[in-house]
Design a protein around this motif. Sequence first.
Motif, PDB file in Angstrom:
ATOM      1  N   THR A   1      24.176 -29.508  27.952  1.00  0.00           N
ATOM      2  CA  THR A   1      22.916 -30.057  27.469  1.00  0.00           C
ATOM      3  C   THR A   1      21.968 -28.942  27.056  1.00  0.00           C
ATOM      4  OG1 THR A   1      23.207 -31.904  29.028  1.00  0.00           O
ATOM      5  CG2 THR A   1      21.043 -31.653  28.015  1.00  0.00           C
ATOM      6  N   PHE A   2      21.926 -27.869  27.852  1.00  0.00           N
ATOM      7  CA  PHE A   2      21.091 -26.724  27.495  1.00  0.00           C
ATOM      8  C   PHE A   2      21.536 -26.119  26.171  1.00  0.00           C
ATOM      9  CE2 PHE A   2      20.641 -22.030  27.673  1.00  0.00           C
ATOM     10  CZ  PHE A   2      19.258 -21.950  27.586  1.00  0.00           C
ATOM     11  N   GLU A   3      22.836 -25.943  25.991  1.00  0.00           N
ATOM     12  CA  GLU A   3      23.354 -25.378  24.737  1.00  0.00           C
ATOM     13  C   GLU A   3      22.948 -26.249  23.554  1.00  0.00           C
ATOM     14  OE1 GLU A   3      25.769 -25.036  21.289  1.00  0.00           O
ATOM     15  OE2 GLU A   3      25.936 -26.745  22.656  1.00  0.00           O
ATOM     16  N   MET A   4      23.053 -27.544  23.723  1.00  0.00           N
ATOM     17  CA  MET A   4      22.678 -28.474  22.652  1.00  0.00           C
ATOM     18  C   MET A   4      21.187 -28.395  22.362  1.00  0.00           C
ATOM     19  SD  MET A   4      23.666 -32.517  22.587  1.00  0.00           S
ATOM     20  CE  MET A   4      23.571 -33.499  21.096  1.00  0.00           C
ATOM     21  N   ALA A   5      20.376 -28.273  23.413  1.00  0.00           N
ATOM     22  CA  ALA A   5      18.924 -28.181  23.250  1.00  0.00           C
ATOM     23  C   ALA A   5      18.545 -26.900  22.520  1.00  0.00           C
ATOM     24  CB  ALA A   5      18.238 -28.246  24.613  1.00  0.00           C
ATOM     25  N   VAL A   6      19.205 -25.775  22.853  1.00  0.00           N
ATOM     26  CA  VAL A   6      18.917 -24.509  22.175  1.00  0.00           C
ATOM     27  C   VAL A   6      19.321 -24.608  20.709  1.00  0.00           C
ATOM     28  CG1 VAL A   6      19.504 -22.063  22.063  1.00  0.00           C
ATOM     29  CG2 VAL A   6      19.159 -23.147  24.283  1.00  0.00           C
ATOM     30  N   ARG A   7      20.494 -25.143  20.458  1.00  0.00           N
ATOM     31  CA  ARG A   7      21.006 -25.241  19.087  1.00  0.00           C
ATOM     32  C   ARG A   7      20.116 -26.102  18.208  1.00  0.00           C
ATOM     33  NH1 ARG A   7      25.229 -28.858  18.114  1.00  0.00           N
ATOM     34  NH2 ARG A   7      25.710 -28.712  20.328  1.00  0.00           N
ATOM     35  N   LEU A   8      19.503 -27.138  18.794  1.00  0.00           N
ATOM     36  CA  LEU A   8      18.700 -28.085  18.019  1.00  0.00           C
ATOM     37  C   LEU A   8      17.207 -27.767  18.068  1.00  0.00           C
ATOM     38  CD1 LEU A   8      20.551 -31.358  19.064  1.00  0.00           C
ATOM     39  CD2 LEU A   8      20.748 -30.131  16.892  1.00  0.00           C
TER      40      LEU A   8
ATOM     41  N   GLU B   1      30.457 -28.467  38.439  1.00  0.00           N
ATOM     42  CA  GLU B   1      29.336 -29.367  38.704  1.00  0.00           C
ATOM     43  C   GLU B   1      28.106 -29.010  37.872  1.00  0.00           C
ATOM     44  OE1 GLU B   1      29.214 -26.101  41.863  1.00  0.00           O
ATOM     45  OE2 GLU B   1      30.716 -27.321  40.813  1.00  0.00           O
ATOM     46  N   ALA B   2      28.151 -27.839  37.192  1.00  0.00           N
ATOM     47  CA  ALA B   2      27.019 -27.422  36.358  1.00  0.00           C
ATOM     48  C   ALA B   2      27.316 -27.544  34.871  1.00  0.00           C
ATOM     49  CB  ALA B   2      26.644 -25.980  36.676  1.00  0.00           C
ATOM     50  N   LEU B   3      28.512 -27.994  34.514  1.00  0.00           N
ATOM     51  CA  LEU B   3      28.921 -27.998  33.113  1.00  0.00           C
ATOM     52  C   LEU B   3      28.075 -28.950  32.274  1.00  0.00           C
ATOM     53  CD1 LEU B   3      30.950 -26.585  31.339  1.00  0.00           C
ATOM     54  CD2 LEU B   3      32.561 -28.443  31.751  1.00  0.00           C
ATOM     55  N   TYR B   4      27.745 -30.113  32.825  1.00  0.00           N
ATOM     56  CA  TYR B   4      26.929 -31.077  32.077  1.00  0.00           C
ATOM     57  C   TYR B   4      25.565 -30.474  31.747  1.00  0.00           C
ATOM     58  CZ  TYR B   4      24.038 -35.193  31.168  1.00  0.00           C
ATOM     59  OH  TYR B   4      23.156 -36.090  30.612  1.00  0.00           O
TER      60      TYR B   4
END
Length: 393
Positions: free
Chosen positions: A202-209, A195-198
């Motif tokens: 999104t956090f991983e994508m935000a950090v990467r970008l 239930e926390a994967l989304y």
Amino acid sequence: MIDLIGASGQLGGKLHMMTRALADRLEPRTAMLPNKSLVQLCSHFGALNMFPHRLAAALDTVLSQRDCGQFPVEDRLRLLQAFGRLRWRSPAVLSPLLESFSASVLDGLGVESLGGIIYELYRLDIWDENLANAVCSRLHKILVQNGVGHSHVDILSGKTAANLLLALSYFAVSEKELQRRLVQELLRSNKVPQEALYQLKTFEMAVRLGHTSVTLKDLGGLAARWLFSVRGASGIPEPRGESAFAEEVSNVAKNISWHHQAEVEVGPYLLDFAAVSRDGYEEPDGWDESKPGRSLARFCVAVEADGPSHFYRPHGRPWHWTSTSKLRHRLLSAMRIRVAHVPFYDWLQLEGLAQKEAYLMELLLKAHSTEFASLSIDPRAGNARGPEQRALR
């Protein structure tokens, strides 16, 4: 009647007609309800994600006349969560409610409740700097200074940690050590809650970008590798709200497209890509069928059907995107993906297939010619510029 509405929520909202009838019966009696019942009613509708307009207007009026500071703290938290779930931005209710979370109140809250406040600020797109800083300082003290052995830390759930990371990245709050500790706690648990994967993707994508104050280097090599594994993890498909509307937009896109691909996975998101047909269709130079993902992002436009769930309530002009929709647009743009948004309130005004095709073609062409905005962080305030974080007025 309130208990029956709550029972409907426990049954998965399968009694919507009955619930709406009960809401109509309750509406003229709202002013007579005690505070506890008002909170309970809002909480039930939050769980159901139902927004009966007449009753909501009555609740808005009555709650704005009550002193939220006199509510028990747990009821204030439930009320805030209900408004967050309903995407209901009511300044008359939320402004005094947020002001009621004084220093003494916050001192008595645990990690789950403190994390919930930050997450609801994110869901409601409210940047309350004083409250956010006060909550983060307490989270920092509990999680970072006291360490894992602290009693509050023992009840930190993976879902709350993921929600916190998402909210902190959205606001780009300058709390690197707090975010690092949250990632470490999730890494130490060796299990990512489904239930926390989304939120984590999104956090991983935000950090990467670069849409957050923390970097992969700040988090450390092990955490960076773990986040990379989260990026590729399979989980519950992204919720596709207003599916009939989205399907209609997708079908119209097929009619005017030389290339159309539905439900392409990009990070935590599922996107429909389309490119406008031209006479004598030819693939553009550089199109690579062996790398369709990259080719789609370069030569096509992502088509987003923005239904009612993409906007804050109460609905009406001006329409305001939710924080989730804003963050989605900014992250996709940072990936050099052009996005054409089809708001449902415009689509409903169109008559017939010809009008819809012309409308969508114009949107796609306009999106394809749009320059990308830079993704920048304001070093003075720690806030991400660009989705417009709005204080309540």
